[in-house]
Scaffold this active site. Sequence first.
Site, PDB file in Angstrom:
ATOM      1  N   SER A 145       0.860  -1.190   0.000  1.00 46.37           N
ATOM      2  CA  SER A 145       0.000   0.000   0.000  1.00 46.37           C
ATOM      3  C   SER A 145       0.890   1.231   0.000  1.00 46.37           C
ATOM      4  CB  SER A 145      -0.875   0.027   1.258  1.00 46.37           C
ATOM      5  OG  SER A 145      -1.387   1.336   1.473  1.00 46.37           O
ATOM      6  N   TYR A 158      -2.574  -2.013   9.991  1.00 46.84           N
ATOM      7  CA  TYR A 158      -2.594  -2.284   8.543  1.00 46.84           C
ATOM      8  C   TYR A 158      -1.316  -1.751   7.894  1.00 46.84           C
ATOM      9  CZ  TYR A 158      -4.184  -1.691   3.647  1.00 46.84           C
ATOM     10  OH  TYR A 158      -4.306  -1.705   2.279  1.00 46.84           O
TER      11      TYR A 158
END
Length: 251
Positions: A145, A158
Amino acid sequence: MEGRLRDKVVVITGGAGGIGSAACRIFCEAGARVAMVDQNDAAIQEAITETRKHVPDADLKSFAADLGIEAEADRVVGEINAAFGTIDGLVNNAGIRRYEALADAPWQTWDAITRINLLSFVSMSRAVLPIMRKKRRGSIVNVSSTYALYGRKGMGAYDATKAAVLSFTRTLAYEEAEHGIRVNAICPGFTRTPFHIKRLGQKAVDDLVPPCALRRWAAPSELAYPLLWLVSDEASYVTSATFMIDGGLPA
Ligand SMILES: NC(=O)c1ccc[n+]([C@@H]2O[C@H](COP(=O)([O-])OP(=O)(O)OC[C@H]3O[C@@H](n4cnc5c(N)ncnc54)[C@H](O)[C@@H]3O)[C@@H](O)[C@H]2O)c1
């Protein structure tokens, strides 16, 4: 079949999700033989139907597995190898999110998110390596990400797993280069997937302008094409690399 991935057998984890199902469709269009791995049966059926609408003769098989369980990787890779006879590419894409500040995130959050976002990448990679090493070629692409690199509030667990994926990618690339296996990562930015539309609502997604140079969300296909290139032989000199596919997010 013709195409940039002609006859390559590619495993896509989280293949029934937004980016994963776009990759399944685009890889099938490019001539790949695709193993879609996901835990969500209903989403699997929907993604298969959608892919076949676009590519009626797609060589596509689905494999249900909970990749948060270590042994599932060996089981599912064994089944895929038996069904297709080989594995040329692996896209580690399965992921979950948790929206908690670090001060509030319980151990269970860290346990659950680490199992899927990091440990499933480990177990799936480990399971395909013997097959790729035997052929002396293979390509693994890990979906990280943009927030593996940039700071923000609210998704610390995350973001930490996504940062760990980049380190895992680099080390695996160095260790497996001598076996002809390439390992790379992509870092998506704001991508308009059904997950976000369901979470925020269509209007909120339409109204949200991502803070990137292009000032818009990516379509899932805009992540799938870089994945295609990295899996293909066109990227034969690319390994240990991290690609920001985020519309130009400022540092
Ligand atoms: N959409 C974005 O804006 C964005 C941004 C950055 C990174 N990413 C990353 O891209 C990847 C795909 O994202 P997406 O938006 O398509 O998400 P998504 O939620 O649509 O897809 C994720 C898929 O992973 C599957 N999955 C979850 N847990 C699993 C498990 N235990 N075993 C097997 N499968 C499991 C889900 O069923 C789902 O189909 C994820 O790794 C995500 O973190 C997405």
